[in-house]
Design an enzyme around this catalytic site. Sequence first.
Site, PDB file in Angstrom:
ATOM      1  N   ASP A 151       0.835  -1.201   0.000  1.00  0.00           N
ATOM      2  CA  ASP A 151       0.000   0.000   0.000  1.00  0.00           C
ATOM      3  C   ASP A 151       0.870   1.252   0.000  1.00  0.00           C
ATOM      4  O   ASP A 151       0.590   2.233  -0.704  1.00  0.00           O
ATOM      5  CB  ASP A 151      -0.911  -0.034   1.226  1.00  0.00           C
ATOM      6  CG  ASP A 151      -1.755   1.215   1.368  1.00  0.00           C
ATOM      7  OD1 ASP A 151      -2.541   1.498   0.448  1.00  0.00           O
ATOM      8  OD2 ASP A 151      -1.621   1.910   2.387  1.00  0.00           O
ATOM      9  N   GLU A 197      -1.890  -5.361  -3.657  1.00  0.00           N
ATOM     10  CA  GLU A 197      -0.910  -4.597  -2.879  1.00  0.00           C
ATOM     11  C   GLU A 197       0.218  -5.502  -2.384  1.00  0.00           C
ATOM     12  O   GLU A 197       1.393  -5.093  -2.382  1.00  0.00           O
ATOM     13  CB  GLU A 197      -1.603  -3.921  -1.698  1.00  0.00           C
ATOM     14  CG  GLU A 197      -2.550  -2.800  -2.107  1.00  0.00           C
ATOM     15  CD  GLU A 197      -3.372  -2.257  -0.965  1.00  0.00           C
ATOM     16  OE1 GLU A 197      -3.966  -1.181  -1.127  1.00  0.00           O
ATOM     17  OE2 GLU A 197      -3.425  -2.921   0.105  1.00  0.00           O
TER      18      GLU A 197
END
Length: 227
Positions: free
Chosen positions: A49, A121
């Site tokens: 992320d 992610e």
Amino acid sequence: MKLSAELKAFEERLGHRFEQPALLVRAVTHSSMASPTRDDNQRLEFLGDRVLGLVMAEALLERDRSAEEGLLAPRFNALVRKEACADVAREIALGDVLKLGRSEMLSGGRRKQALLGDAMEAVIAAVYRDAGFDVAKAVVLRLWGKRIDSVKEDARDAKTALQEWAQARGQTPPAYVETARSGPDHAPQFTIEARLQNGEVETASAGSKRQAEQAAAKALLARLKQG
């Protein structure tokens, strides 16, 4: 560690061949498959992320050197939100190679937006840890390319714009009403009506209430502009 044929094919779709294959295996392992000898992808998701965020922040600054923070922030959010990650995951068929527990598999986990977004992610983090930031950046920019190019339009918040339209004309804020829900629990479809005080209404359907509300607001705005 040797990768399965399925994961080797995924490497091709991703555009990166791993020097440390165990990183890819971990990135596609959901917590429902974790064990004392098998790590899941949650820690990689956390890292990925942040890597994605840095890549997108740099890309936005480079593409529009005059944009102020107030314009950049919604564009950034549009590029890094879970829906965008899940869309990219679907394009490279990440769901096909996820390692899921039986219950998660039976509930349609390979198609769940949140699960796909998290796994995407984690894969980004795996590339970063395998080959460094520059390689991870190149992979992300290639996969997100068309989204970055069109983000000025995609970042527009239709619900906010519709509310501003209503307030400028002395109307109360728009109302959003769920009129139908269909599909199984793991892949629902929501139908939402966007309603204005003056009686104007538009309907849209999507896989989440948020998406359906935004789509209904966008459709209503488009019709109001035509009128």
